[in-house]
Structure formats: C-alpha cells, structure tokens
Design a protein around this motif. Structure first.
Motif, PDB file in Angstrom:
ATOM      1  N   TYR A 132       0.508  -0.801   0.293  1.00  0.00           N
ATOM      2  CA  TYR A 132      -0.046   0.355   0.556  1.00  0.00           C
ATOM      3  C   TYR A 132       1.080   1.861   0.156  1.00  0.00           C
ATOM      4  CZ  TYR A 132      -3.155   3.778   2.276  1.00  0.00           C
ATOM      5  OH  TYR A 132      -4.099   4.876   2.351  1.00  0.00           O
ATOM      6  N   ASN A 304     -23.040   0.751  -9.009  1.00  0.00           N
ATOM      7  CA  ASN A 304     -22.800   0.091  -7.290  1.00  0.00           C
ATOM      8  C   ASN A 304     -23.206   0.816  -5.842  1.00  0.00           C
ATOM      9  OD1 ASN A 304     -22.247  -3.583  -7.860  1.00  0.00           O
ATOM     10  ND2 ASN A 304     -21.726  -2.231  -9.811  1.00  0.00           N
ATOM     11  N   GLY A 305     -23.190   1.983  -6.015  1.00  0.00           N
ATOM     12  CA  GLY A 305     -23.192   3.098  -5.210  1.00  0.00           C
ATOM     13  C   GLY A 305     -21.753   3.128  -4.296  1.00  0.00           C
ATOM     14  N   CYS A 309     -20.618   6.359  -1.263  1.00  0.00           N
ATOM     15  CA  CYS A 309     -19.581   6.112   0.609  1.00  0.00           C
ATOM     16  C   CYS A 309     -18.550   7.266   0.035  1.00  0.00           C
ATOM     17  CB  CYS A 309     -18.823   4.834   1.065  1.00  0.00           C
ATOM     18  SG  CYS A 309     -19.947   3.816   1.688  1.00  0.00           S
ATOM     19  N   HIS A 310     -18.054   7.016  -1.301  1.00  0.00           N
ATOM     20  CA  HIS A 310     -16.401   7.849  -1.099  1.00  0.00           C
ATOM     21  C   HIS A 310     -17.249   9.482  -1.665  1.00  0.00           C
ATOM     22  CE1 HIS A 310     -14.239   4.991  -0.782  1.00  0.00           C
ATOM     23  NE2 HIS A 310     -15.239   3.499  -1.032  1.00  0.00           N
ATOM     24  N   PRO A 323     -12.507   6.674   2.414  1.00  0.00           N
ATOM     25  CA  PRO A 323     -11.273   8.200   1.644  1.00  0.00           C
ATOM     26  C   PRO A 323     -11.922   8.629   0.765  1.00  0.00           C
ATOM     27  CG  PRO A 323     -11.217   5.526   2.531  1.00  0.00           C
ATOM     28  CD  PRO A 323     -12.474   5.829   2.718  1.00  0.00           C
ATOM     29  N   ILE A 328      -7.182   9.283  -6.581  1.00  0.00           N
ATOM     30  CA  ILE A 328      -7.213   7.179  -6.680  1.00  0.00           C
ATOM     31  C   ILE A 328      -6.544   7.475  -7.567  1.00  0.00           C
ATOM     32  CG2 ILE A 328      -9.027   6.510  -6.963  1.00  0.00           C
ATOM     33  CD1 ILE A 328      -7.182   5.965  -4.081  1.00  0.00           C
ATOM     34  N   LEU A 337      -6.115  -0.565  -6.621  1.00  0.00           N
ATOM     35  CA  LEU A 337      -6.840  -0.864  -6.826  1.00  0.00           C
ATOM     36  C   LEU A 337      -8.478  -2.179  -7.209  1.00  0.00           C
ATOM     37  CD1 LEU A 337      -7.383   2.320  -9.512  1.00  0.00           C
ATOM     38  CD2 LEU A 337      -7.605   2.605  -7.395  1.00  0.00           C
ATOM     39  N   SER A 340      -8.533  -3.678  -3.869  1.00  0.00           N
ATOM     40  CA  SER A 340      -9.593  -2.776  -3.084  1.00  0.00           C
ATOM     41  C   SER A 340     -11.000  -3.496  -3.137  1.00  0.00           C
ATOM     42  CB  SER A 340      -9.361  -1.397  -3.491  1.00  0.00           C
ATOM     43  OG  SER A 340      -8.237  -0.841  -3.082  1.00  0.00           O
ATOM     44  N   VAL A 348      -6.262  -1.920   4.864  1.00  0.00           N
ATOM     45  CA  VAL A 348      -7.563  -0.774   5.403  1.00  0.00           C
ATOM     46  C   VAL A 348      -6.912   0.023   5.554  1.00  0.00           C
ATOM     47  CG1 VAL A 348      -8.962  -0.497   7.382  1.00  0.00           C
ATOM     48  CG2 VAL A 348      -8.566  -2.911   6.283  1.00  0.00           C
ATOM     49  N   SER A 372     -12.222  -4.169   7.607  1.00  0.00           N
ATOM     50  CA  SER A 372     -13.202  -2.603   6.310  1.00  0.00           C
ATOM     51  C   SER A 372     -14.979  -2.727   6.267  1.00  0.00           C
ATOM     52  CB  SER A 372     -12.438  -2.720   5.296  1.00  0.00           C
ATOM     53  OG  SER A 372     -13.609  -2.131   3.958  1.00  0.00           O
ATOM     54  N   THR A 373     -15.215  -1.265   6.297  1.00  0.00           N
ATOM     55  CA  THR A 373     -16.691  -1.642   6.320  1.00  0.00           C
ATOM     56  C   THR A 373     -17.091  -1.069   5.128  1.00  0.00           C
ATOM     57  OG1 THR A 373     -16.935   1.040   6.784  1.00  0.00           O
ATOM     58  CG2 THR A 373     -16.969  -0.706   8.689  1.00  0.00           C
ATOM     59  N   MET A 374     -16.135  -1.350   4.024  1.00  0.00           N
ATOM     60  CA  MET A 374     -16.297  -1.255   2.928  1.00  0.00           C
ATOM     61  C   MET A 374     -17.562  -2.693   1.756  1.00  0.00           C
ATOM     62  SD  MET A 374     -14.367   0.166  -0.599  1.00  0.00           S
ATOM     63  CE  MET A 374     -14.712  -1.230  -1.732  1.00  0.00           C
ATOM     64  N   ILE A 388     -14.685  -0.970 -13.809  1.00  0.00           N
ATOM     65  CA  ILE A 388     -14.633   0.079 -12.431  1.00  0.00           C
ATOM     66  C   ILE A 388     -13.235   0.585 -12.522  1.00  0.00           C
ATOM     67  CG2 ILE A 388     -15.262   0.394  -9.604  1.00  0.00           C
ATOM     68  CD1 ILE A 388     -17.135  -1.891 -10.301  1.00  0.00           C
TER      69      ILE A 388
HETATM   70  C1  HEC Z   1     -20.710   1.364   3.092  1.00  0.00           C
HETATM   71  C2  HEC Z   1     -19.538   2.751   2.137  1.00  0.00           C
HETATM   72  C3  HEC Z   1     -19.095   1.997   0.853  1.00  0.00           C
HETATM   73  C4  HEC Z   1     -18.849   1.647   0.078  1.00  0.00           C
HETATM   74  C5  HEC Z   1     -20.455   1.218  -0.548  1.00  0.00           C
HETATM   75  C6  HEC Z   1     -17.885   1.298  -1.289  1.00  0.00           C
HETATM   76  N1  HEC Z   1     -16.601   1.641  -0.199  1.00  0.00           N
HETATM   77 FE1  HEC Z   1     -14.822   2.112  -0.374  1.00  0.00          FE
HETATM   78  N2  HEC Z   1     -14.712   2.085   1.054  1.00  0.00           N
HETATM   79  C7  HEC Z   1     -14.732   2.291   2.256  1.00  0.00           C
HETATM   80  C8  HEC Z   1     -13.839   2.568   3.512  1.00  0.00           C
HETATM   81  C9  HEC Z   1     -14.589   2.863   4.654  1.00  0.00           C
HETATM   82  C10 HEC Z   1     -12.902   2.319   2.822  1.00  0.00           C
HETATM   83  C11 HEC Z   1     -11.787   2.141   3.763  1.00  0.00           C
HETATM   84  C12 HEC Z   1     -11.837   1.274   4.194  1.00  0.00           C
HETATM   85  C13 HEC Z   1     -10.746  -0.313   3.505  1.00  0.00           C
HETATM   86  O1  HEC Z   1      -9.267   0.408   2.732  1.00  0.00           O
HETATM   87  O2  HEC Z   1     -11.605  -0.871   3.216  1.00  0.00           O
HETATM   88  C14 HEC Z   1     -12.534   2.022   1.510  1.00  0.00           C
HETATM   89  C15 HEC Z   1     -11.732   1.938   0.524  1.00  0.00           C
HETATM   90  C16 HEC Z   1     -11.571   2.041  -0.144  1.00  0.00           C
HETATM   91  C17 HEC Z   1     -10.364   2.055  -1.992  1.00  0.00           C
HETATM   92  C18 HEC Z   1      -9.168   2.336  -0.914  1.00  0.00           C
HETATM   93  C19 HEC Z   1      -9.230   3.806  -1.381  1.00  0.00           C
HETATM   94  C20 HEC Z   1      -7.411   4.673  -1.062  1.00  0.00           C
HETATM   95  O3  HEC Z   1      -7.472   5.333  -0.029  1.00  0.00           O
HETATM   96  O4  HEC Z   1      -6.655   4.107  -0.789  1.00  0.00           O
HETATM   97  C21 HEC Z   1     -10.912   2.574  -2.944  1.00  0.00           C
HETATM   98  C22 HEC Z   1     -10.244   2.138  -3.432  1.00  0.00           C
HETATM   99  C23 HEC Z   1     -12.620   1.503  -2.748  1.00  0.00           C
HETATM  100  N3  HEC Z   1     -13.023   1.671  -1.348  1.00  0.00           N
HETATM  101  C24 HEC Z   1     -13.472   1.460  -3.520  1.00  0.00           C
HETATM  102  C25 HEC Z   1     -14.630   1.407  -3.824  1.00  0.00           C
HETATM  103  C26 HEC Z   1     -15.229   1.476  -5.417  1.00  0.00           C
HETATM  104  C27 HEC Z   1     -15.021   0.698  -6.807  1.00  0.00           C
HETATM  105  C28 HEC Z   1     -16.871   1.367  -4.807  1.00  0.00           C
HETATM  106  C29 HEC Z   1     -18.165   0.602  -5.424  1.00  0.00           C
HETATM  107  C30 HEC Z   1     -17.977  -0.491  -6.126  1.00  0.00           C
HETATM  108  C31 HEC Z   1     -16.604   1.122  -3.143  1.00  0.00           C
HETATM  109  N4  HEC Z   1     -15.318   1.603  -3.029  1.00  0.00           N
HETATM  110  C32 HEC Z   1     -17.589   1.089  -2.165  1.00  0.00           C
HETATM  111  C33 HEC Z   1     -16.760   2.521   1.865  1.00  0.00           C
HETATM  112  C34 HEC Z   1     -17.201   2.128   0.726  1.00  0.00           C
END
Ligand code: HEC
Length: 400
Positions: A132, A304-305, A309-310, A323, A328, A337, A340, A348, A372-374, A388
C-alpha cells in the motif's frame, strides 16, 4: 437514455484519460562507485530523466480546516526522475518546480518545510502485489527515505532553543562569542535532514536509527526548483533490489503547509536496472493503461453505490463515510484498485482523523484484525471490475 448517459460521461473522462501511465525509468549502469556521488556530480549527466506526475494525497481528511482547503484545490505536479546504479548502490534524482524555498530553521518550529521522499518496497518473498502506497501494509513493508530542506543548524545543547543560548542583540558584550559561535555553526552544522523509516502499515512506522541503512541524501534549490538526490545500497537488511525496482516519490511544499500526509505522491514507478533482467509483468502493470472501459466503469460505480460512501470526483460532496477517491487514479496501481474492490480488508486505509468520521468508522476490529466496513464486491464479474478500475484510474487532479 443509457446511450445519452454514456455520451455525457465520456466527455468528462476523455479529458482526464489523456494523461497516460508513468513511463519506466532506466537506471543507467556506471562503473564509478556511487557511494560518494553528490547532487552536483557530473555523473548525473548520464542519467535518463523521465516525467512522472505526483498527485495530491486526498484520501484522508485533516484535523486542520486550512490544510483541507489547500488540499481541495491542489494540482498534480510534474517531477523529472533519473537514476544510476553501480551494481551495489542505486542513486535516484528527483527534480521538481517550487519557486519558494521553505527551509527548516531550528528557531521557528512553525515553518513548514520543503522535502521529498523515495519509497522502496521492502523485501518479502512475494514481489507482488506491491505494498500500500501510504506506508505499506501488513506483510508488505516499505522503506521510506525522507529528506527535508534545512538551514544550517547547530544546537549546542540539542534543545532547539538557540535564541536563548546566544543573545544576538548584545553584540557589544557577546561579539567574540557570537563570532566564535558562527564559525562553529559553519564548521559543524548540517544542512541535511535525512531519516529512514520502515513501515508495515500506517501506525507501525519505525525510524531506522542504528545506521543499518547506509544512505545519503541532499537537496539543492535553484531557479527552477528543487533537485533532490538519494543514494542507497541495492541490498541491505530491509530491501533486496534487482531487475526492476518499484519506487514511489513524494514531495512536500512548505509554502502550502506541506507536512506529513499533506503532500504530492506518485504511484509506484518502475526503475529498470540496466544490465539486469527486468520484471516484465511488473513493468507492464506499472506502465500500461488498464484495458477496461472507463465510461462503462463510471456507470457501474454509480449502479453499485460507490459514490454513496466515497467522494469520487472533485465536484462531488465530501464524505466521511470513506476515503476520498478523487485522486486515487494518480497514486494507485490497477492491481491495488482491483484488490480494494474484491477484498476490501486486504489493506485497510487507516484514516487518521477518526474524529471526523466517529459515527462511520472505516473499519472494525474483529479478532484483533481490522475489517473494512466497505461492501465486499467480489460478486462483480471480471469485466465490470476492469471497467471500474479503468474509471478509477481517470480520477486525478489537473496537472499544474
Ligand atoms: C459502505 C460504504 C462503502 C461503499 C459502498 C464502497 N466503499 Fe470503498 N471504502 C469504504 C471504506 C470505509 C474504505 C476505507 C477502508 C478500507 O481500506 O477498506 C474504502 C476504501 C476504498 C478504496 C481504497 C482507498 C484508498 O485511499 O486507498 C477504494 C479504491 C475503494 N474503496 C473503492 C470503492 C469502489 C470502486 C466502490 C464501489 C464498487 C466502493 N469503494 C464502495 C467504504 C465503501
């Protein structure tokens, strides 16, 4: 309707996609010993410089309003990077424009300093995926060489309080002492501030203080800006560099409060050591554009929403849920990517301003591990993920 949406989306994407991935850099093999190379050494004329773009790090929100405002409008910066090697050491030169020279003075701790860092992937059994970019991750360490611009500083007692140790106003009384002191500063002072860190994730950053890394850095300011150099062994306790050396470059600008996370950062850049076999897969990964369709990728990201969050693009509202992804594409590899999206907990992102998103934590601790809460998107098919990723690669600021 769908057609219309694609057309509208493609207009925005075409402009930003025009900037291709960073080129590979060839570290020219020299027979001279690089141990003692200086920033102004004639040897540097052999280096082949390539342009690499460094993007503002915008993943994380700062505690400081002014810093957040500065980073919101920050642009990509061009840097020229060249390298040499002698079979034992690698020397890297980074040149970047910066009109103001912001230098650390030990008497004023509120001055932000210009600086640069060169990050190497630490030695692990697996060369890929790369660590990372923001300070490594578990099992994938990084070694960071940080150099800051400093004025000549000499502190007799090491407490950074030179002004109270010598009273400059009283030249009549202390004239001789002052002259002696200035002579001592000139002979003993250091203008180099160099630190080496090893990290396996944001909070694990450890400074190497035992001299086990024999590196040497310097910063020289001229009319065009800074010229930073770093020499380090190809192999030591922390790294084992051969064939293709991935490096990431960061620069700080003191005039815009640059410090810690407030910086411009490159993605991993491939440096091929001349005379050695390059790591073809890594070079291709780091130098080619992704094959996906960015326009379809933007649609898929919305469906896909992701933007729930972002913050995806600069025009989108900021979100504390996750974040910001608006730069990015500038500092992430496609592999990162992809990971992630498919395995959010593999790395995370720490988010050091947890107060800002206290009600929406970015991770929970489960059995001692950060989860992660993602949403886990491993259900997406390969083509959608590629699309994507291609879209995410377009997310980056304009270049100044
Ligand atoms: C429910 C909320 C949520 C959704 C919906 C979501 N994310 Fe995330 N995402 C997060 C969180 C919280 C983190 C930070 C923690 C981690 O690294 O997983 C993150 C981290 C990431 C990162 C790393 C960012 C960095 O600075 O390095 C990427 C890239 C990313 N998300 C892409 C996506 C993409 C593409 C989608 C849709 C397909 C998506 N996320 C949907 C919450 C979400």
């Amino acid at each position: 309707m769908k057609k219309l949406l694609s057309t509208i989306l493609s207009l925005g994407i075409a402009a930003s996609a025009a900037l291709a991935a960073n080129p590979a850099i060839s570290a020219v093999k020299v027979s001279d010993n690089l141990d003692t190379i200086k920033a102004d050494s004639a040897l540097w004329s052999k280096a082949k410089f390539e342009t690499v773009i460094l993007y503002p790090q915008t993943s994380i929100e700062f505690n400081d309003k002014k810093a957040n405002a500065l980073v919101a409008n920050a642009k990509g910066k061009k840097a020229q990077i060249g390298a040499l090697h002698d079979g034992k050491n690698i020397a890297v030169m980074v040149k970047w424009a910066d009109k103001t020279k912001d230098v650390e003075q030990c008497m004023s701790s509120d001055v932000y300093t210009d600086g640069f860092a060169v990050q190497f992937a630490g030695s692990t059994k697996k060369a890929q995926p790369l660590p990372y970019i923001g300070m490594g991750s578990e099992g994938r360490p990084v070694v960071v060489h940080l150099q800051k611009a400093t004025a000549k500083v000499y502190e007799p007692n090491g407490n950074k309080d030179v002004s109270t140790q010598i009273n400059r106003q009283q030249t009549g009384v202390f004239g001789k002492e002052l002259a002696d002191y200035d002579a001592k500063v000139a002979s003993l002072a250091k203008t180099d501030y160099e630190k080496v860190f090893v990290a396996e994730g944001f909070r694990s950053t450890t400074e190497v203080k035992d001299n086990s890394v024999k590196s040497n850095g310097a910063m020289v300011h001229g009319p065009a800006g800074w010229n930073g150099t770093l020499v380090r062994p190809l192999k030591d306790a922390y790294v084992n560099l051969n064939g293709t050396v991935p490096v990431a470059i960061a620069v700080w600008d003191g005039s815009t409060m640059g410090r810690n996370g407030l910086k411009n950062l490159s993605s991993w850049v491939a440096i091929n050591l001349e005379g050695q076999k390059p790591a073809a897969a890594m070079v291709s990964e780091l130098t080619s554009d992704t094959k996906g369709d960015a326009v379809k990728g933007k649609e898929a990201a919305m469906t896909n929403g992701c933007n729930g969050c972002h913050q995806m693009e600069a025009a989108d509202a900021k979100s504390f849920m996750a974040p910001s992804l608006k730069n990015i594409g500038g500092y992430s590899t496609s592999a990162y990517l992809r990971e992630s999206i498919l395995k959010p907990s593999a790395v995370v992102v720490p988010g050091y301003n947890r107060n800002a998103h206290a009600n929406t934590p970015w991770y929970n601790i489960e059995k001692g591990k950060r989860v992660s809460t993602m949403t886990d998107y491993s259900f997406l098919d390969k083509e959608t993920v590629d699309n994507i990723v291609a879209y995410l690669k377009t997310l980056k600021a304009e270049v100044e």
